[in-house]
Design a protein around this motif. Structure first.
Motif, PDB file in Angstrom:
ATOM      1  N   MET A   6       8.133   4.102  11.169  1.00 30.46           N
ATOM      2  CA  MET A   6       8.172   5.270  10.264  1.00 30.46           C
ATOM      3  C   MET A   6       6.811   5.732   9.807  1.00 30.46           C
ATOM      4  SD  MET A   6      10.570   5.879   6.795  1.00 30.46           S
ATOM      5  CE  MET A   6      10.936   7.643   6.346  1.00 30.46           C
ATOM      6  N   ARG A   7       6.701   7.002   9.882  1.00 26.51           N
ATOM      7  CA  ARG A   7       5.490   7.547   9.416  1.00 26.51           C
ATOM      8  C   ARG A   7       5.899   7.905   7.902  1.00 26.51           C
ATOM      9  NH1 ARG A   7       2.753  13.391  10.761  1.00 26.51           N
ATOM     10  NH2 ARG A   7       0.925  13.301   9.413  1.00 26.51           N
ATOM     11  N   HIS A   8       4.926   7.724   6.950  1.00 29.03           N
ATOM     12  CA  HIS A   8       4.934   8.169   5.668  1.00 29.03           C
ATOM     13  C   HIS A   8       5.487   9.561   5.574  1.00 29.03           C
ATOM     14  CE1 HIS A   8       1.423  10.539   6.014  1.00 29.03           C
ATOM     15  NE2 HIS A   8       0.636   9.826   6.630  1.00 29.03           N
ATOM     16  N   GLY A   9       5.740  10.037   4.396  1.00 32.35           N
ATOM     17  CA  GLY A   9       6.157  11.339   3.789  1.00 32.35           C
ATOM     18  C   GLY A   9       4.862  12.352   3.915  1.00 32.35           C
ATOM     19  N   ALA A  16      -9.128  11.303  -4.192  1.00 29.44           N
ATOM     20  CA  ALA A  16     -10.497  10.760  -4.061  1.00 29.44           C
ATOM     21  C   ALA A  16     -11.121   9.848  -2.993  1.00 29.44           C
ATOM     22  CB  ALA A  16     -10.483   9.545  -5.360  1.00 29.44           C
ATOM     23  N   SER A  17      -9.987   9.720  -2.163  1.00 36.32           N
ATOM     24  CA  SER A  17     -10.145   9.085  -0.862  1.00 36.32           C
ATOM     25  C   SER A  17      -8.891   9.095   0.181  1.00 36.32           C
ATOM     26  CB  SER A  17     -10.450   7.460  -0.917  1.00 36.32           C
ATOM     27  OG  SER A  17      -9.263   6.750  -1.027  1.00 36.32           O
ATOM     28  N   ASP A  18      -8.983   9.158   1.326  1.00 35.41           N
ATOM     29  CA  ASP A  18      -7.838   9.259   2.122  1.00 35.41           C
ATOM     30  C   ASP A  18      -6.758   8.135   1.757  1.00 35.41           C
ATOM     31  OD1 ASP A  18      -6.065  10.232   4.194  1.00 35.41           O
ATOM     32  OD2 ASP A  18      -6.811   8.411   5.536  1.00 35.41           O
ATOM     33  N   ALA A  19      -7.294   6.927   1.472  1.00 30.92           N
ATOM     34  CA  ALA A  19      -6.143   5.898   0.936  1.00 30.92           C
ATOM     35  C   ALA A  19      -5.489   6.237  -0.250  1.00 30.92           C
ATOM     36  CB  ALA A  19      -6.893   4.434   0.724  1.00 30.92           C
ATOM     37  N   PRO A  53      -1.148  -0.368   3.048  1.00 35.52           N
ATOM     38  CA  PRO A  53      -1.695  -0.311   1.919  1.00 35.52           C
ATOM     39  C   PRO A  53      -2.008   1.015   1.187  1.00 35.52           C
ATOM     40  CG  PRO A  53      -3.342  -1.107   3.174  1.00 35.52           C
ATOM     41  CD  PRO A  53      -2.420  -0.939   4.036  1.00 35.52           C
ATOM     42  N   TYR A  54      -2.143   1.950   2.027  1.00 35.09           N
ATOM     43  CA  TYR A  54      -2.264   3.461   1.793  1.00 35.09           C
ATOM     44  C   TYR A  54      -1.213   3.857   0.469  1.00 35.09           C
ATOM     45  CZ  TYR A  54      -6.268   3.828   4.849  1.00 35.09           C
ATOM     46  OH  TYR A  54      -7.499   3.874   5.394  1.00 35.09           O
ATOM     47  N   LEU A  55      -1.971   4.738  -0.543  1.00 31.91           N
ATOM     48  CA  LEU A  55      -0.739   4.994  -1.598  1.00 31.91           C
ATOM     49  C   LEU A  55       0.643   5.686  -0.837  1.00 31.91           C
ATOM     50  CD1 LEU A  55      -0.092   5.329  -4.474  1.00 31.91           C
ATOM     51  CD2 LEU A  55      -1.511   7.288  -4.683  1.00 31.91           C
ATOM     52  N   ARG A  56       0.350   6.721  -0.021  1.00 31.43           N
ATOM     53  CA  ARG A  56       1.472   7.298   0.557  1.00 31.43           C
ATOM     54  C   ARG A  56       2.413   6.478   1.475  1.00 31.43           C
ATOM     55  NH1 ARG A  56      -3.445   8.776   3.100  1.00 31.43           N
ATOM     56  NH2 ARG A  56      -3.420   8.665   5.326  1.00 31.43           N
ATOM     57  N   ALA A  57       1.983   5.557   1.847  1.00 28.76           N
ATOM     58  CA  ALA A  57       2.779   4.764   2.710  1.00 28.76           C
ATOM     59  C   ALA A  57       3.745   3.950   1.524  1.00 28.76           C
ATOM     60  CB  ALA A  57       2.098   3.837   3.639  1.00 28.76           C
ATOM     61  N   GLN A  58       2.705   3.223   0.481  1.00 29.97           N
ATOM     62  CA  GLN A  58       3.485   2.559  -0.515  1.00 29.97           C
ATOM     63  C   GLN A  58       4.456   3.458  -1.134  1.00 29.97           C
ATOM     64  OE1 GLN A  58       3.061  -1.026  -1.383  1.00 29.97           O
ATOM     65  NE2 GLN A  58       1.940  -1.011   0.477  1.00 29.97           N
ATOM     66  N   ASP A  77      -2.347  -4.685   5.957  1.00 32.20           N
ATOM     67  CA  ASP A  77      -3.621  -4.075   5.842  1.00 32.20           C
ATOM     68  C   ASP A  77      -3.913  -3.551   7.279  1.00 32.20           C
ATOM     69  OD1 ASP A  77      -3.720  -4.474   3.140  1.00 32.20           O
ATOM     70  OD2 ASP A  77      -5.341  -6.053   3.294  1.00 32.20           O
ATOM     71  N   ASP A  78      -3.483  -4.062   8.370  1.00 31.56           N
ATOM     72  CA  ASP A  78      -3.901  -3.759   9.884  1.00 31.56           C
ATOM     73  C   ASP A  78      -2.879  -2.460  10.176  1.00 31.56           C
ATOM     74  OD1 ASP A  78      -5.365  -5.859  10.239  1.00 31.56           O
ATOM     75  OD2 ASP A  78      -3.713  -7.219  10.893  1.00 31.56           O
ATOM     76  N   ILE A  79      -1.987  -1.939   9.394  1.00 32.69           N
ATOM     77  CA  ILE A  79      -1.178  -0.751   9.712  1.00 32.69           C
ATOM     78  C   ILE A  79      -1.693   0.566   9.061  1.00 32.69           C
ATOM     79  CG2 ILE A  79       0.424  -2.140  10.821  1.00 32.69           C
ATOM     80  CD1 ILE A  79       2.274  -1.301   8.212  1.00 32.69           C
ATOM     81  N   THR A  80      -3.054   0.774   8.847  1.00 31.08           N
ATOM     82  CA  THR A  80      -3.410   1.876   8.241  1.00 31.08           C
ATOM     83  C   THR A  80      -3.683   2.984   9.610  1.00 31.08           C
ATOM     84  OG1 THR A  80      -5.886   1.352   8.739  1.00 31.08           O
ATOM     85  CG2 THR A  80      -4.925   0.753   6.417  1.00 31.08           C
ATOM     86  N   PRO A  81      -4.324   4.153   9.273  1.00 28.85           N
ATOM     87  CA  PRO A  81      -4.465   4.961  10.308  1.00 28.85           C
ATOM     88  C   PRO A  81      -5.349   4.736  11.430  1.00 28.85           C
ATOM     89  CG  PRO A  81      -4.502   6.165   8.249  1.00 28.85           C
ATOM     90  CD  PRO A  81      -4.396   4.930   7.906  1.00 28.85           C
TER      91      PRO A  81
END
Length: 154
Positions: A6-9, A16-19, A53-58, A77-81
């Motif tokens: 699934m891709r995040h919404g 402040a950052s992409d994450a 770990p990125y906010l939008r995925a969490q 941590d390995d499944i970021t963009p």
């Protein structure tokens, strides 16, 4: 076994950052709609959930966990963009072999979700993933091959 990717919404454009980009209200709503459609297909409980770990995925996981259930949710941590699909593919395969999972949900980002779907569904090119998109792959860990069963989006 089934692999759900699934891709995040939909997320805010600026932070402040992409994450740190947060989900929008529309992103929450679309993610819930897709989760409900998946549950209507009979899939709402997962043996393992891996979340970026990125906010939008969490926040996507927090939102869809109102529909989906898992006793085994892990930040990965390995499944970021910037994740590498061959590496993630090997990692998920190791989890399947060691932990004997029958269903795994991965909540991540473009472009990883597209490339990872093509790693598991060996007969396709990487599919386009809209925000909140969800793919289901039937995967045979013994033969290391699979096929895309369906792809939901709002």
């Amino acid at each position: 076994m089934k692999i759900f990717i699934m891709r995040h919404g939909e997320a805010e454009h600026f932070a402040a950052s992409d994450a740190d980009r947060a989900l929008t209200d529309s992103g929450r709503s679309a993610s819930i709609s897709v989760a409900k459609a998946c549950a209507e297909k009979g899939f709402a409980k997962f043996d393992k959930v891996l979340v970026s770990p990125y906010l939008r995925a969490q926040q996507t996981w927090q939102t869809i966990s109102k529909v989906f259930v898992s006793d085994n949710v892990e930040r990965c941590d390995d499944i970021t963009p910037y994740g590498q699909s061959p590496h993630v593919f090997d990692f998920v395969n190791a989890l399947i072999e060691v932990e004997k999972h029958e269903s795994v949900l991965i909540v991540s980002h473009l472009p990883l979700v597209s490339y990872l779907t093509a790693e598991f569904a060996t007969d396709i090119v990487p599919p386009m993933f809209p925000t909140s998109g969800l793919a289901c792959v039937e995967f045979d860990a013994q033969t290391q091959s699979g096929s895309l069963l369906w792809h939901l989006h709002n």
